[in-house]
Structure formats: C-alpha cells, structure tokens
Write a protein that holds these residues in place. Sequence first.
Motif, PDB file in Angstrom:
ATOM      1  N   ALA A 103       0.841  -1.209   0.000  1.00 55.38           N
ATOM      2  CA  ALA A 103       0.000   0.000   0.000  1.00 55.38           C
ATOM      3  C   ALA A 103       0.867   1.246   0.000  1.00 55.38           C
ATOM      4  O   ALA A 103       1.974   1.248   0.535  1.00 55.38           O
ATOM      5  CB  ALA A 103      -0.920   0.005   1.215  1.00 55.38           C
ATOM      6  N   ARG A 104       0.322   2.298  -0.600  1.00 57.02           N
ATOM      7  CA  ARG A 104       0.971   3.617  -0.576  1.00 57.02           C
ATOM      8  C   ARG A 104       0.168   4.519   0.338  1.00 57.02           C
ATOM      9  O   ARG A 104      -1.059   4.546   0.280  1.00 57.02           O
ATOM     10  CB  ARG A 104       1.008   4.233  -1.974  1.00 57.02           C
ATOM     11  CG  ARG A 104       2.021   3.577  -2.888  1.00 57.02           C
ATOM     12  CD  ARG A 104       2.083   4.232  -4.249  1.00 57.02           C
ATOM     13  NE  ARG A 104       2.211   5.673  -4.171  1.00 57.02           N
ATOM     14  CZ  ARG A 104       1.818   6.506  -5.134  1.00 57.02           C
ATOM     15  NH1 ARG A 104       1.281   6.037  -6.235  1.00 57.02           N
ATOM     16  NH2 ARG A 104       1.971   7.789  -4.999  1.00 57.02           N
ATOM     17  N   PHE A 105       0.861   5.266   1.160  1.00 54.34           N
ATOM     18  CA  PHE A 105       0.230   6.156   2.125  1.00 54.34           C
ATOM     19  C   PHE A 105       0.451   7.612   1.749  1.00 54.34           C
ATOM     20  O   PHE A 105       1.525   7.986   1.291  1.00 54.34           O
ATOM     21  CB  PHE A 105       0.784   5.916   3.534  1.00 54.34           C
ATOM     22  CG  PHE A 105       0.313   4.633   4.149  1.00 54.34           C
ATOM     23  CD1 PHE A 105      -0.802   4.629   4.976  1.00 54.34           C
ATOM     24  CD2 PHE A 105       0.959   3.442   3.890  1.00 54.34           C
ATOM     25  CE1 PHE A 105      -1.253   3.448   5.534  1.00 54.34           C
ATOM     26  CE2 PHE A 105       0.521   2.256   4.452  1.00 54.34           C
ATOM     27  CZ  PHE A 105      -0.587   2.256   5.277  1.00 54.34           C
ATOM     28  N   ALA A 106      -0.583   8.432   1.963  1.00 57.74           N
ATOM     29  CA  ALA A 106      -0.434   9.886   1.854  1.00 57.74           C
ATOM     30  C   ALA A 106       0.193  10.398   3.147  1.00 57.74           C
ATOM     31  O   ALA A 106       0.991  11.336   3.127  1.00 57.74           O
ATOM     32  CB  ALA A 106      -1.788  10.546   1.609  1.00 57.74           C
ATOM     33  N   THR A 120      -4.568   8.002   9.780  1.00 58.98           N
ATOM     34  CA  THR A 120      -3.608   8.015   8.693  1.00 58.98           C
ATOM     35  C   THR A 120      -4.404   7.892   7.400  1.00 58.98           C
ATOM     36  O   THR A 120      -5.587   7.550   7.422  1.00 58.98           O
ATOM     37  CB  THR A 120      -2.557   6.893   8.812  1.00 58.98           C
ATOM     38  OG1 THR A 120      -1.487   7.160   7.894  1.00 58.98           O
ATOM     39  CG2 THR A 120      -3.159   5.531   8.523  1.00 58.98           C
ATOM     40  N   PHE A 121      -3.773   8.199   6.277  1.00 62.71           N
ATOM     41  CA  PHE A 121      -4.474   8.191   4.990  1.00 62.71           C
ATOM     42  C   PHE A 121      -3.723   7.362   3.960  1.00 62.71           C
ATOM     43  O   PHE A 121      -2.512   7.506   3.805  1.00 62.71           O
ATOM     44  CB  PHE A 121      -4.630   9.619   4.447  1.00 62.71           C
ATOM     45  CG  PHE A 121      -5.569  10.461   5.248  1.00 62.71           C
ATOM     46  CD1 PHE A 121      -6.918  10.510   4.937  1.00 62.71           C
ATOM     47  CD2 PHE A 121      -5.115  11.198   6.329  1.00 62.71           C
ATOM     48  CE1 PHE A 121      -7.801  11.283   5.671  1.00 62.71           C
ATOM     49  CE2 PHE A 121      -5.984  11.977   7.071  1.00 62.71           C
ATOM     50  CZ  PHE A 121      -7.326  12.019   6.752  1.00 62.71           C
ATOM     51  N   LEU A 122      -4.464   6.520   3.252  1.00 66.07           N
ATOM     52  CA  LEU A 122      -3.921   5.792   2.112  1.00 66.07           C
ATOM     53  C   LEU A 122      -3.978   6.708   0.884  1.00 66.07           C
ATOM     54  O   LEU A 122      -4.954   7.437   0.696  1.00 66.07           O
ATOM     55  CB  LEU A 122      -4.730   4.521   1.857  1.00 66.07           C
ATOM     56  CG  LEU A 122      -4.573   3.464   2.937  1.00 66.07           C
ATOM     57  CD1 LEU A 122      -5.692   2.442   2.850  1.00 66.07           C
ATOM     58  CD2 LEU A 122      -3.224   2.792   2.813  1.00 66.07           C
ATOM     59  N   HIS A 123      -2.946   6.655   0.075  1.00 64.17           N
ATOM     60  CA  HIS A 123      -2.857   7.528  -1.092  1.00 64.17           C
ATOM     61  C   HIS A 123      -3.929   7.184  -2.120  1.00 64.17           C
ATOM     62  O   HIS A 123      -4.145   6.009  -2.437  1.00 64.17           O
ATOM     63  CB  HIS A 123      -1.471   7.410  -1.725  1.00 64.17           C
ATOM     64  CG  HIS A 123      -1.125   8.576  -2.569  1.00 64.17           C
ATOM     65  ND1 HIS A 123      -1.684   8.792  -3.807  1.00 64.17           N
ATOM     66  CD2 HIS A 123      -0.302   9.615  -2.323  1.00 64.17           C
ATOM     67  CE1 HIS A 123      -1.206   9.903  -4.313  1.00 64.17           C
ATOM     68  NE2 HIS A 123      -0.367  10.430  -3.422  1.00 64.17           N
TER      69      HIS A 123
END
Length: 138
Positions: A103-106, A120-123
């Motif tokens: 996964a990629r996170f913002a 937290t936020f996933l991109h």
Amino acid sequence: MITDLAGLPFDHLGVAVVDLDEASEPYELLGLEQVGTDETVEEQRVKVRMFQAGTGLVELLESTDPTGPIAKFLQRRGPGVHHIAFRVISLEREIDRLTHAGARFALAEPHPGRGGSRVTFLHPHWAGGVLIELVEHG
C-alpha cells in the motif's frame, strides 16, 4: 466488535465544504442529527461537524487555513466527497500490514484526529482515486 465483521467497518464519509452552516442544511432536512459540537483539528487545519447517518457518520470539513489540505482540495475540485474512513483497532498494526502488502500512504505516520482519535491516509493513487482514512478511536 470489529473482529466479527468482514473487513474493516465503515466509520465516516468526509465531505469538504466552504461553509459548515450552509452545508449542514441538507443533512438537517434529511433528518440527520448533529453529533456533539463542532471541533477544530489544529494539525489538519480544519473545523469539523459530524452527523449521524445510520451506523456511520457524515463528517463536514471546513478549512481554517487557506493553505490547508481542505482549502487546497476545494481549490482543485470544489465542495464534495473528500475521503472515506474505516475504523481500525490498531493503527500501527494496519499501517504495518498494509505497507508489507504494498500500500501507498499519503500520511504514513499516525496523526491526531477528531475527538482524540488517531488517523492516517492511504494515497488515492493506490486506492483507485479515493483517499481512504484509517481511524483508531481512543
């Protein structure tokens, strides 16, 4: 209980708005009741108003800073759906699990959220164009 559900339970839908009072009118007319009082989340530079919608919430987000993330979103896209949030038991465990799955996170580190929560936020590029928030309630 979270472990009894398939996947992560829905927590809330975040909606970017220009003015909380004006944007609240349709939700009030639909019979949704405001939950608690408005709250300012300094780190996110946003003022928040919540409405109960069944088992989840609708979160209206008004920017408190013209350079904040909601102000930038409004400049690019205008008012509308900003993110969808899912509840987790352990933010660190989910970040670790999702990171190992690619996964990629913002935002890769937990940040303070509304009501003492951590988020937290996933991109959105990783999640089909949708900003996904993971929220751990205190």
